[in-house]
Design an enzyme around this catalytic site. Structure first.
Site, PDB file in Angstrom:
ATOM      1  N   PHE A 158       0.803  -1.215   0.000  1.00  0.00           N
ATOM      2  CA  PHE A 158       0.000   0.000   0.000  1.00  0.00           C
ATOM      3  C   PHE A 158       0.836   1.265   0.000  1.00  0.00           C
ATOM      4  O   PHE A 158       0.372   2.318  -0.427  1.00  0.00           O
ATOM      5  CB  PHE A 158      -0.947   0.019   1.212  1.00  0.00           C
ATOM      6  CG  PHE A 158      -0.260   0.231   2.541  1.00  0.00           C
ATOM      7  CD1 PHE A 158       0.095   1.503   2.975  1.00  0.00           C
ATOM      8  CD2 PHE A 158       0.018  -0.842   3.375  1.00  0.00           C
ATOM      9  CE1 PHE A 158       0.728   1.701   4.199  1.00  0.00           C
ATOM     10  CE2 PHE A 158       0.651  -0.657   4.600  1.00  0.00           C
ATOM     11  CZ  PHE A 158       1.006   0.620   5.000  1.00  0.00           C
ATOM     12  N   GLU A 210      -5.269  -3.803  -1.612  1.00  0.00           N
ATOM     13  CA  GLU A 210      -6.692  -3.465  -1.605  1.00  0.00           C
ATOM     14  C   GLU A 210      -6.960  -2.165  -0.867  1.00  0.00           C
ATOM     15  O   GLU A 210      -8.072  -1.634  -0.934  1.00  0.00           O
ATOM     16  CB  GLU A 210      -7.508  -4.613  -0.998  1.00  0.00           C
ATOM     17  CG  GLU A 210      -7.129  -5.022   0.398  1.00  0.00           C
ATOM     18  CD  GLU A 210      -6.073  -6.119   0.454  1.00  0.00           C
ATOM     19  OE1 GLU A 210      -6.160  -6.975   1.355  1.00  0.00           O
ATOM     20  OE2 GLU A 210      -5.149  -6.106  -0.398  1.00  0.00           O
ATOM     21  N   SER A 217       5.932  -6.771   4.172  1.00  0.00           N
ATOM     22  CA  SER A 217       6.521  -7.106   5.464  1.00  0.00           C
ATOM     23  C   SER A 217       7.315  -8.409   5.369  1.00  0.00           C
ATOM     24  O   SER A 217       7.080  -9.238   4.479  1.00  0.00           O
ATOM     25  CB  SER A 217       5.421  -7.249   6.518  1.00  0.00           C
ATOM     26  OG  SER A 217       4.628  -8.393   6.249  1.00  0.00           O
ATOM     27  N   CYS A 241       9.751   1.429   3.617  1.00  0.00           N
ATOM     28  CA  CYS A 241      10.690   0.390   4.050  1.00  0.00           C
ATOM     29  C   CYS A 241      12.109   0.930   4.140  1.00  0.00           C
ATOM     30  O   CYS A 241      12.983   0.289   4.724  1.00  0.00           O
ATOM     31  CB  CYS A 241      10.637  -0.806   3.109  1.00  0.00           C
ATOM     32  SG  CYS A 241      11.277  -0.493   1.451  1.00  0.00           S
TER      33      CYS A 241
END
Length: 505
Positions: free
Chosen positions: A155, A182, A232, A287
């Protein structure tokens, strides 16, 4: 959740057109700045997954036969269209993700670097040739596309991360099935429409909206030849293991806990500015965000004071408002609660909360998913708040006595994505770049995301698979090599029967 009729439903992109879903399953799409649901996104069922992959296979069969010149022309067209209309895409990103418009434009610009790299794919996909490797025998190599490839994107970068992969994959002759998050699915559809306008054949770029069912469909379908993922670490590991078990190539980029080592000779005003930029940009949902400042004493108190002062001057609010704020909200209320929980953990473990963002509310956006910039001092390195990725606007300070102690802390962590050192000592910087066990290193650069002609990826629990994203490694990932050994026989001298193992005499 089931569909709601009074808000728009975001569908798939299959066979070169928007495709409404018949699964009956949807997920809400919010405006993070207001907290209001603005749409719902379809969640594919198995029939729609199969349809998307079958369309991509047909697209591949056509696209892989296109000449280099024709493919290159379409890539250039996509690049020009993206450059002319990137403001539209930035508005979509801000509306669904929450990051401010300037940050969204920056995301697009970094993705466009990969598009521009991909336009020169002919040089990066050519093979090699050796004439007369043995008497009368030539050996040469061909680089050919894989087929249908899957991209599963997070996302936090709904445009840039897909662009790390699909321009390279498409340039190399593959077709792409993109499964966006989503939480912010509309950017993927916008890019699909742009590919259509650029002249890409139907089926070469497919958008499959969905949840874990769609992910597992891509991981297990035998038609899909590779998977590219960013997210992740637990999910990256699952992606890698599942896709590998099904015979696919995998590049799965995981989480991070990026450190900034600050030596006493560094300019602390510059360090404070860069810590703010790297820790709170995009509300920390990167990240490559800096989440830990390792301050080599005796500088910690002065550095914390400078960072605190700058936090108080930050403009925080709806990313689409005027004047534009510098930081927007988090993606969902659930994620805000998760970030807040980590601050609770740090406090319970004895850390000092210098600036507390847990109760922050943006004026005029009281229902938005905002979390204020947070600064924490003396975080115990045993705390989960230190060892785990927070993925929010939380900057932690850990005081160390020496360069060596700072390096040891970085190298002992489970992640190895990015790190930075701030110093005016060239010898220390050179030593750092050689000793640190991390994939991407900044020297007086807080977020060292490589330019497109290098490759992006970390070490340890930050990367699963042998291939990084984009750059030369990206083209190697999306092609496979054939070696051809060729001899055109002269009937007068072919030498007769020989049952021995082929060798070069």
């Amino acid at each position: 959740m089931t569909g709601t009729t009074d808000i728009p439903t975001i569908g798939h992109w299959i066979d070169g057109a928007v495709r409404a879903s018949e699964s009956g399953r949807t997920a809400p799409v919010y405006n993070p700045a207001t907290g209001a649901q603005q749409a719902q996104v379809a969640l594919a069922d198995q029939a729609e997954i199969d349809e998307a992959i079958a369309s991509a296979q047909r697209g591949y069969e056509e696209w892989s036969r296109y000449s280099i010149a024709k493919r290159q022309s379409i890539l250039f067209s996509f690049r020009e269209l993206l450059n002319a209309r990137k403001g539209e895409l930035a508005e979509i990103i801000t509306r669904e993700h929450g990051k401010v418009l300037s940050d969204a434009m920056g995301e697009i610009a970094r993705g466009q670097e990969v598009v521009e790299l991909a336009t020169g794919f002919a040089h990066l996909t050519k093979g090699a040739f050796n004439e007369n490797a043995s008497t009368g025998i030539d050996v040469y190599s061909l680089k050919q596309p894989l087929g249908v490839v899957g991209v599963i994107s997070p996302f936090n970068f709904p445009a840039m991360v897909p662009m790390w992969f699909f321009p390279v994959a498409i340039a190399a002759g593959n077709s792409v099935v993109l499964k966006p998050s989503e939480k912010d699915p509309s950017a993927a559809l916008w890019m699909a429409e742009l590919w259509k306008e650029a002249g890409l054949p139907d089926g070469v770029f497919t958008v499959l909206q969905g949840d874990k069912l769609a992910v597992d469909g891509l991981l297990t379908d035998p038609v899909v030849q590779s998977i590219s993922f960013v997210g992740s670490t637990p999910i990256a590991k699952y992606i890698y293991e599942t896709a590998s078990q099904h015979g696919k190539r995998v590049q799965a980029l995981g989480g991070a806990k990026n450190h900034m080592l600050v030596l006493p000779d560094a300019d602390l005003d510059i360090v404070a500015d860069q810590a703010i930029n790297a820790g709170y940009g995009a509300a920390g949902e990167r990240c490559m965000a800096i989440s830990v400042v390792l301050a080599v004493e005796p500088i910690a108190d002065e550095l914390i004071e400078k960072i605190s002062q700058r936090i108080g001057e930050l403009r925080i609010g709806d990313g689409a408002s005027h004047p534009e704020p510098q930081m927007g909200p988090l993606i969902t209320a659930e994620h805000r609660a998760k970030v807040s929980g980590y601050v609770d953990i740090a406090e319970a473990d004895g850390a000092k909360i210098v600036v507390d963002g847990r109760d922050f509310t943006a004026p005029g956006c009281e229902d938005g998913f905002f979390f204020g910039p947070t600064l924490i001092d003396d975080v115990p390195t045993s705390s989960r708040a230190y060892t785990e990725e927070i993925f929010g606007p939380v900057l932690e300070v850990v005081r160390v006595k020496s360069y060596d102690e700072g390096v040891e802390l970085i190298n002992s962590g489970q992640f190895g994505n990015g790190t930075a050192i701030f110093t005016n000592d060239g010898g220390a910087a050179r030593r750092f770049q050689n000793e640190i066990q991390v994939g991407m290193i900044g020297i007086n650069v807080p977020i060292p995301v490589p330019v497109a002609y290098h490759s992006f990826g970390g070490w340890k629990q930050s990367l699963f698979g042998d291939s990084k994203a984009y750059g030369v490694q990206g083209f190697e990932f999306f092609t496979r090599e054939k070696a051809v050994t060729s001899r055109w026989l002269d009937p007068a001298t072919h030498g007769g029967i020989n049952l021995g193992f082929p060798q070069n005499d």
